[in-house]
Design a protein around this motif. Sequence first.
Motif, PDB file in Angstrom:
ATOM      1  N   GLN A 179      53.766  68.304   0.207  1.00  0.00           N
ATOM      2  CA  GLN A 179      54.434  69.468  -0.358  1.00  0.00           C
ATOM      3  C   GLN A 179      55.518  69.885   0.628  1.00  0.00           C
ATOM      4  O   GLN A 179      55.217  70.484   1.655  1.00  0.00           O
ATOM      5  CB  GLN A 179      53.371  70.561  -0.521  1.00  0.00           C
ATOM      6  N   SER A 210      56.106  73.366   2.454  1.00  0.00           N
ATOM      7  CA  SER A 210      55.131  73.946   3.379  1.00  0.00           C
ATOM      8  C   SER A 210      55.598  73.847   4.828  1.00  0.00           C
ATOM      9  O   SER A 210      55.939  72.759   5.289  1.00  0.00           O
ATOM     10  CB  SER A 210      53.797  73.216   3.239  1.00  0.00           C
ATOM     11  N   PRO A 211      55.574  74.959   5.538  1.00  0.00           N
ATOM     12  CA  PRO A 211      55.932  74.903   6.967  1.00  0.00           C
ATOM     13  C   PRO A 211      55.002  73.977   7.752  1.00  0.00           C
ATOM     14  O   PRO A 211      55.377  73.516   8.827  1.00  0.00           O
ATOM     15  CB  PRO A 211      55.779  76.357   7.427  1.00  0.00           C
ATOM     16  N   SER A 228      54.654  83.547   5.360  1.00  0.00           N
ATOM     17  CA  SER A 228      53.637  84.232   4.564  1.00  0.00           C
ATOM     18  C   SER A 228      54.094  85.648   4.262  1.00  0.00           C
ATOM     19  O   SER A 228      55.200  86.036   4.625  1.00  0.00           O
ATOM     20  CB  SER A 228      52.333  84.278   5.354  1.00  0.00           C
ATOM     21  N   MET A 275      52.109  88.096   5.298  1.00  0.00           N
ATOM     22  CA  MET A 275      51.156  88.848   6.096  1.00  0.00           C
ATOM     23  C   MET A 275      51.861  89.848   7.014  1.00  0.00           C
ATOM     24  O   MET A 275      52.910  89.544   7.577  1.00  0.00           O
ATOM     25  CB  MET A 275      50.315  87.896   6.940  1.00  0.00           C
ATOM     26  N   PHE A 323      45.701  93.445   4.716  1.00  0.00           N
ATOM     27  CA  PHE A 323      45.984  94.535   3.784  1.00  0.00           C
ATOM     28  C   PHE A 323      44.729  95.275   3.350  1.00  0.00           C
ATOM     29  O   PHE A 323      44.702  96.484   3.303  1.00  0.00           O
ATOM     30  CB  PHE A 323      46.699  93.982   2.547  1.00  0.00           C
ATOM     31  N   LEU A 332      54.234  73.524  -9.902  1.00  0.00           N
ATOM     32  CA  LEU A 332      54.577  74.916  -9.699  1.00  0.00           C
ATOM     33  C   LEU A 332      53.903  75.365  -8.407  1.00  0.00           C
ATOM     34  O   LEU A 332      52.683  75.420  -8.315  1.00  0.00           O
ATOM     35  CB  LEU A 332      54.062  75.723 -10.896  1.00  0.00           C
ATOM     36  N   ILE A 333      54.713  75.641  -7.416  1.00  0.00           N
ATOM     37  CA  ILE A 333      54.178  76.020  -6.111  1.00  0.00           C
ATOM     38  C   ILE A 333      54.654  77.420  -5.783  1.00  0.00           C
ATOM     39  O   ILE A 333      55.853  77.634  -5.568  1.00  0.00           O
ATOM     40  CB  ILE A 333      54.653  75.030  -5.018  1.00  0.00           C
ATOM     41  N   GLY A 334      53.729  78.334  -5.748  1.00  0.00           N
ATOM     42  CA  GLY A 334      54.051  79.699  -5.326  1.00  0.00           C
ATOM     43  C   GLY A 334      55.146  80.346  -6.153  1.00  0.00           C
ATOM     44  O   GLY A 334      55.842  81.239  -5.678  1.00  0.00           O
ATOM     45  N   GLY A 335      55.338  79.890  -7.399  1.00  0.00           N
ATOM     46  CA  GLY A 335      56.363  80.476  -8.239  1.00  0.00           C
ATOM     47  C   GLY A 335      57.777  80.149  -7.795  1.00  0.00           C
ATOM     48  O   GLY A 335      58.731  80.786  -8.223  1.00  0.00           O
ATOM     49  N   GLU A 343      50.781  84.648  -9.730  1.00  0.00           N
ATOM     50  CA  GLU A 343      51.819  83.774 -10.286  1.00  0.00           C
ATOM     51  C   GLU A 343      52.754  83.289  -9.181  1.00  0.00           C
ATOM     52  O   GLU A 343      53.258  82.178  -9.228  1.00  0.00           O
ATOM     53  CB  GLU A 343      52.598  84.518 -11.372  1.00  0.00           C
ATOM     54  N   SER A 344      52.993  84.154  -8.195  1.00  0.00           N
ATOM     55  CA  SER A 344      53.736  83.707  -7.016  1.00  0.00           C
ATOM     56  C   SER A 344      52.729  83.651  -5.881  1.00  0.00           C
ATOM     57  O   SER A 344      52.660  84.554  -5.058  1.00  0.00           O
ATOM     58  CB  SER A 344      54.856  84.672  -6.668  1.00  0.00           C
ATOM     59  N   ALA A 345      51.945  82.611  -5.865  1.00  0.00           N
ATOM     60  CA  ALA A 345      50.809  82.572  -4.942  1.00  0.00           C
ATOM     61  C   ALA A 345      51.266  82.194  -3.543  1.00  0.00           C
ATOM     62  O   ALA A 345      51.816  81.108  -3.348  1.00  0.00           O
ATOM     63  CB  ALA A 345      49.786  81.575  -5.441  1.00  0.00           C
ATOM     64  N   PRO A 346      51.053  83.071  -2.571  1.00  0.00           N
ATOM     65  CA  PRO A 346      51.465  82.746  -1.201  1.00  0.00           C
ATOM     66  C   PRO A 346      50.715  81.527  -0.659  1.00  0.00           C
ATOM     67  O   PRO A 346      51.263  80.767   0.126  1.00  0.00           O
ATOM     68  CB  PRO A 346      51.101  83.999  -0.404  1.00  0.00           C
ATOM     69  N   GLU A 378      49.866  78.781  -2.075  1.00  0.00           N
ATOM     70  CA  GLU A 378      50.366  77.469  -2.495  1.00  0.00           C
ATOM     71  C   GLU A 378      51.503  77.003  -1.611  1.00  0.00           C
ATOM     72  O   GLU A 378      51.653  75.812  -1.335  1.00  0.00           O
ATOM     73  CB  GLU A 378      50.849  77.536  -3.948  1.00  0.00           C
ATOM     74  N   LEU A 379      52.295  77.980  -1.169  1.00  0.00           N
ATOM     75  CA  LEU A 379      53.449  77.627  -0.355  1.00  0.00           C
ATOM     76  C   LEU A 379      53.021  76.976   0.945  1.00  0.00           C
ATOM     77  O   LEU A 379      53.715  76.103   1.481  1.00  0.00           O
ATOM     78  CB  LEU A 379      54.228  78.914  -0.059  1.00  0.00           C
ATOM     79  N   GLY A 380      51.892  77.401   1.463  1.00  0.00           N
ATOM     80  CA  GLY A 380      51.505  76.926   2.788  1.00  0.00           C
ATOM     81  C   GLY A 380      50.881  75.548   2.784  1.00  0.00           C
ATOM     82  O   GLY A 380      50.925  74.844   3.785  1.00  0.00           O
ATOM     83  N   THR A 439      46.459  73.027  -3.198  1.00  0.00           N
ATOM     84  CA  THR A 439      46.406  74.230  -4.018  1.00  0.00           C
ATOM     85  C   THR A 439      47.753  74.382  -4.692  1.00  0.00           C
ATOM     86  O   THR A 439      48.782  74.335  -4.035  1.00  0.00           O
ATOM     87  CB  THR A 439      45.991  75.470  -3.206  1.00  0.00           C
ATOM     88  N   LEU A 440      47.732  74.483  -5.994  1.00  0.00           N
ATOM     89  CA  LEU A 440      48.970  74.544  -6.762  1.00  0.00           C
ATOM     90  C   LEU A 440      48.684  75.203  -8.101  1.00  0.00           C
ATOM     91  O   LEU A 440      47.542  75.494  -8.436  1.00  0.00           O
ATOM     92  CB  LEU A 440      49.545  73.132  -6.954  1.00  0.00           C
ATOM     93  N   HIS A 441      49.752  75.435  -8.839  1.00  0.00           N
ATOM     94  CA  HIS A 441      49.614  76.146 -10.093  1.00  0.00           C
ATOM     95  C   HIS A 441      49.611  75.173 -11.257  1.00  0.00           C
ATOM     96  O   HIS A 441      50.340  74.184 -11.234  1.00  0.00           O
ATOM     97  CB  HIS A 441      50.789  77.111 -10.251  1.00  0.00           C
ATOM     98  N   TYR A 471      47.406  82.707   4.560  1.00  0.00           N
ATOM     99  CA  TYR A 471      48.516  83.308   3.817  1.00  0.00           C
ATOM    100  C   TYR A 471      48.030  84.264   2.734  1.00  0.00           C
ATOM    101  O   TYR A 471      48.816  84.974   2.159  1.00  0.00           O
ATOM    102  CB  TYR A 471      49.343  82.214   3.135  1.00  0.00           C
ATOM    103  N   CYS A 472      46.734  84.210   2.412  1.00  0.00           N
ATOM    104  CA  CYS A 472      46.236  84.966   1.262  1.00  0.00           C
ATOM    105  C   CYS A 472      46.081  86.438   1.626  1.00  0.00           C
ATOM    106  O   CYS A 472      45.291  86.770   2.506  1.00  0.00           O
ATOM    107  CB  CYS A 472      44.891  84.413   0.788  1.00  0.00           C
ATOM    108  N   PRO A 473      46.815  87.328   0.985  1.00  0.00           N
ATOM    109  CA  PRO A 473      46.674  88.744   1.342  1.00  0.00           C
ATOM    110  C   PRO A 473      45.355  89.339   0.867  1.00  0.00           C
ATOM    111  O   PRO A 473      44.991  90.420   1.306  1.00  0.00           O
ATOM    112  CB  PRO A 473      47.867  89.405   0.666  1.00  0.00           C
ATOM    113  N   LEU A 507      53.412  93.392  -3.021  1.00  0.00           N
ATOM    114  CA  LEU A 507      53.732  92.142  -2.328  1.00  0.00           C
ATOM    115  C   LEU A 507      54.405  91.145  -3.258  1.00  0.00           C
ATOM    116  O   LEU A 507      54.761  90.050  -2.833  1.00  0.00           O
ATOM    117  CB  LEU A 507      52.463  91.517  -1.737  1.00  0.00           C
TER     118      LEU A 507
END
Lengths: 659, 980
Positions: A151, A154-155, A260, A262, A410, A562-565, B816-819, B821-823, B829-831, B853-855, B961
């Motif tokens: 992916q 991803s950093p 992130s 965070m 949070f 679809l990754i993170g929208g 829907e904009s899952a933090p 997945e980006l990491g 993990t993906l949509h 990354y998950c809040p 967020l």
Amino acid sequence: MIREPAPAIRPGENMRSVGEAVTAITLAHPAGRAWWIAFAGAAALLGLFALTLCYLVYEGVGIWDNNNAVVWALDIASYDWWIGVACGSLLVSGILLLLGVEWRGPVSRVAETVGLLATAAAGLYPIIHLGRPWYFYWNLPYPNTFGLWPQFRSPLLWDAIDIVSFLVVALSLWYIGLLPDIACLRDRAYAEAARQIEAVAPTRKSALMRARTYGILASGWRGSAAHWQIRGQAYRIVALLGVLLVVSVQTGASVMLAGSVMPGWHGTLMPVSFLVHAVLSGVGVTAALMMLVRGVYGLSSLVTDRHLDVLARLMLCLGCASAYCYGAEIFDTFLAGDAAGRAVLVRRMEGGHALAFWAAVIGLTLPPQAFWSARARRSPLILAVVGLLVAAGAYADHVMILVVTLTQDFLPSSRLPYAVDHWGVATFAGSIGLFLALILLFVRYLPSVSITEIRRLVPTGAQAEAAAPARRPDAERDAPLWGVAASFPSEAELAAALQALSSLRDRIRLDGYGPVPMPRTLRALGLEGRSILPYALGGALAGGAAFYGMCIYATAYDYVFLIGGRPRFSWPSFVVPSVSFAMLTGCLAVHAALLWLNRLPRLNHPAFNIPGFLNASQDRFFLAAELRDDGPEAARIERRLAALPQGGGRPLAIARIPR
Amino acid sequence: MTGVPDLTALRARLDGGDGPRFWRSLDAVADSEEFRTYLAAEFPAATRLAAQPGRRGFLKLMAASFALGGLAACGGPDGRDYEVPYVKEPERILPGAALSYASSAQFDGFGNGILVTTRNGRPLKIEGNPDHPWSRGGTDVLAQASILGLYDPFRSQAVQHLGRPASWASFEAAMLGETERWRAARGKGVALLTGPVTSPTLAAELDKLRAAYPEMRWYAGSTRDGILEGARRAFGRPVETLPDFAKAKTIVALDGDFLDLGPGQVGLSRRWADARRAALAQGRLLPLFSAAPTPGLTSSKADDALPVAAGRLEEIARAMLAAASGGAAPEGTDPAARWARRAWDSLSAARGEGIVTAGLTASPDLHDLVHRLNGALGNEGATLRHVSPAVQDGAGSLADLAKAMDGGEVQALIVLGTNPVYDAPGALDFAARLERVPLKIHVGLYFDETGAHADWHLPLAHPLESWGDVRSLDGTVGLIQPTVSPFYNGHTPQEIVAFLARADGAADPLALLKARWRGQGEDEAAFEARFAEALRTGFLPDSAAPAEAVTLTGAAATPAAPAGGLEVVFRPDGTLYDGTHADLAWLQELPKPLTKVVWENVVAVSPALAAREKLADGDLVRIEAGGRSVTGPAWILPGQAADTVTLSLGYGRNVPDHLSQGLGYDAGALRSPETPWRLSGARLVRTGERRMPATTQHLGALPDDEEGRQIIRTQVPGGAPAGDPKGANPPSFYPPPESQDRWTAAQWGMAIDLDACTGCNACVTACQAENNIPVVGREEVARGRWLGWIRIDRYYEGDPEAPATHFQPVNCMHCESAPCELGCPVEATLHDSEGLNLQVYNRCVGTRTCQSYCPYKVRRFNYLDYSGGMPPVTQQQRNPEVTVRARGVMEKCTYCIQRIAAARIDSAKDAHAPIPDGTVETACQGACPTRAITFGNVADPESQVSVAKRDPRNYSLLGHLNTKPRTTYLAGLVPAGREG
């Protein structure tokens, strides 16, 4: 009051003395007992590392006290710290090289070595911290039967590319810098082995073995003018790639957090403060190790007060930059941050891990302030202590950034306390053991101070013996000739001799050999215009573009998810790994050019048959005229050389070299 | 093949349960005439050799033995070498297809309707039975965990005589003479101890038993004695009181527990939540006032909660009764009086439409007063319905039995399905008295403390292996049907009672059940049809007890002198209840609803008491009362009455090698039979030692700022909407994801009604059962590695002495904009196109970036090999549709993707017709007794979840967020003046 800068080398040193001082460490090893004691300690830590890793792989990362919330703790902090140290030291060496600072010799080798070995230690962490470390290669884009891609947004993938690139560039820079020095060592070791053969010494076998090992490492370096030319260009280009890579790597490492949402991670200042702290810790570790090598091996003649002073000023400067980063972050968060960000900052200062925050702030910003005093700047002890303190501060900084945010972000409900655990500490201590053991092996077997760089400071050919050109009667006159060789005490005379022979250039191949780069010889040979920059540029651009293209192809067309929208074509995400990969391919291209243009590696070359050629890596300059055919040129060359005036190109000796 | 008949006989012997159930070699069964005959017929040579072991023959035999020994090692460990497909397929069983049976879960003798999902003949999951008139589709944690109980390796697996393995045959043989003697003595000296009996079949068998032995004494240890005694004082006869929340305008709970774990939890909390929803639809709040000595779910959900000593509850009830009888409203200025005035105002404003209720642990006096108060307010018969108790009447109490044993009157004691040595009040010293009984027979699911004291221990069949019936709290008869053949040769209580009555071999439990329900002169075919239909639905229609007309008699008891000193109240544990199922690891690792402590019980103290005694969480304290003491870790519990200490039951079990051994303290040691739920004049002594209990939530106070109000929102009925305004998503750099434009498939989403969530944990256990979530153990929980996919966050707001409590179930939000997945560098993990945030276990390498990354911190990491090393029998419970996760892999809530996939496959069979709303029900949703969770297709504007999300109370957790979570929350309701 403007003070004259202290000299970068003590008066009275010459090329031979410099070479002997440095090579004596590896060949004679003066501080044997201290080295063994240190190595035993490092080996013990290394053993602990092996034990920890075995247990880790057997049992799982659950042996650390990471938990549901604090999923990253000492593992990632250690990684960030090591890669920071590596980046810092590489940046110091690279910048000094690119700025052409003449006194950098004693600094650059230690810095490059620290850079390389810290990368090695850092490179282990992304693998061992995985839940399933045996699948670490899934992070890399490799062809597989499932048609899977990693992916690229991803950093962590950036990090994987970064660390591979960094390892290659650091190794390359280190090796290119080391190459002539290894050749010097090789020649000294051969001389030693030859002496022992004559003395029928019982250790001659190991002496020969050592000479051969250095010989293989030197891969046939002969100190030819062309070698020096390409090597010098390669060194500078790789240094430039390294400097760019440092920025890219630290961006990757910081975006691993900043990517992130965070609180406490999500800052735009993050890459800058990562870079500042990385360089500071790198300088700190480099300085501390240099003071150690200097103290143990008595190299105070080479590592002078001037070097200490410059390192100290650098740390002072970076310490102030670090203070600025902290100040800016605190100011910005309290002024404009959201509630969660402010809460994290407050927890950093007074929460359960406040110790880490204060250790970081105090460790990174306060100790360098000692260097406002000139006395402190010249004290090796203070330099070493401050170096270690800033390194410790940088570690605390990484722990603070990771743990404070993760223990509570949070939702108050997801708060989980974290305490440093003994297996996590053991892992880090083990990685230090790996680093120290490798460093000790390095100072034991390789020149810890750059001979080449220091020789640039010494007047060449100071002690030419005014001997008459002795025509050596060749035993095998009938053997097919390779060429004619002559030796000179200085590059100037070599250049003059080459000039004299230049009219024969279409019938013979001329080359000059010497222990330092030889610009005048190059001019005499007509090679001064050569450049390997196009290779580097081409390699880097092609590699970067290919990687960028691969990211786009994979992400937007071949492997669409679809990754993170995020949109399919997330072009900014691909910049960092592509830049890193470009540095990698550029570096590989430079290496290929270095080897190809110099026709290396070639372990056996007729030039090595030149009598006294071992001195080509010490203080003697040689001319070699390679004959195209077995014509009468040999005698003509000998005549022409002998006809040159004393001090104007007349050789110390002339020899016919069999093929 | 002359040996065939003999082989059959041998098989029969093995199958008959008389031989060893698991036999290692034929040697074990060889000691029989049949075997020797079979051997002679099948292998004549072997007989000859065996008869004359000459030297050569001996050597031959040995060689053959060694060779065959090697062959024998090739067999499977369980004696089955092949899995053979059905030659003739049993009716309705499709390989791999799930099949549900209606049955009943038992809770302290009472039933709740359940559906047992089986697959390939294995029961895997408990669902609520939506048609059951009492439980209406909800379940509680014990019902959910009962599936684990079926596979529990700690279950009693064999008959034991004096602690050594025996057989049913030997028991039957031993009883032949014994029952003859009993019959001769007309049962004198025989005592039977049962739990509360609500099963009509068991009751019928008990009647037969008592007819066979007229002098036999029957005792029952019932927890509901206080409730029935209170009714007896008020009405002259024992009745159960069922509130009808739908008709109520206000509810006042005096130590009420209708939302707390108990036999009525499922049915009552559903009715309460429905009534509260109905009230909201009319724009009003159905307020709940609660006064309790220790916080429970009921008081936590109260709109106006009062922590007050248990000893003062009667006083409050009396004051209100006085007011209701024409006196003045309750007066005073202390918090209790002010609360009483508020509650009274609410009650008096809704005469005939109010409910005053008291719970299991209330004293008989308090129940009496509550009945009288309801009567004076005109609530009797309006909002309250009285029914005759489901529990069979006529049994003596445990105290009576203890007295009889002490007097040497008991010669033989049969303990049927209870564990008095553990759960009898400590003052009775049951174990010591038991020693005076010559013959002790224990029948139980576990070889527990009582089994260890008994001469005979007989294994009971698990309800999922049994035929039977059970009544719900309202009297509805639920049927129990077996879903798998008994694992361990256990029998049902009815069979055992029938055997004791007749002593002529085993009775067929199905025949007993049918015999009980066959009407007089009913046509056989008609009965079979009626019975089959009842089995299909799981209950007998219209069997709920009719409302009884009762009249108040006598007068309220005079107030007792107030007791001094520290007050101790006893409560059933929040997850284990009375400890019967303490060996179930799911229940042990289930966080207690309020303390979130796992694997042990704590001594709950109030913040004020802790400050006075300088106690911190985990300080070991000794509670002394009546010359006995227990020691446990203190836990500061907000909302606890100042001078009351709560001890919870169910722990301190002492059965060697069992899971529950050595966990927590045994609060029962301190109890007395007279006042089983309350003691006064106790002393609290600090021992100076510490042992920190493991807990899953370390912080419970809401931050008192903007952030806190974002997490838990509250709504005043009729007030400004607390939810997110329409289109509340902050602006974004990114275009909306393409997949939503391209696909017309379902978009899954969830809405959780925080007002309906009572924090009962049913969803947590259901999720664990459905998704193969392993238990990690106390140490790992203490290290912060609890593995549940859905957690119930508990927040306190306001004064720690009397805070407002909020529950918030948090599962994966499927942003829907899952933090996360980006990491992930490997796309583990993906949509997907239906809006699910997927977790691909076999692709995960364990970088843990997603969780960092998950809040919401909803992901769970397998730090160690948690699923490995599970006993094989427990592994059989695993859901074959859900991957068992390996070490080093991240996992999280999947919205029960296996259920979505099943529905998708069904729709594919039907030409990809859209999946109808309500077809996919997540495990948590299905288990929820209050229907707080709604799940479905958010792309369909008519779906229930879309309707829920249009509610003005709907808000996103941490919506600022811009993660666009698919799980959203409906703000909880509060009365005006308490909005946050």
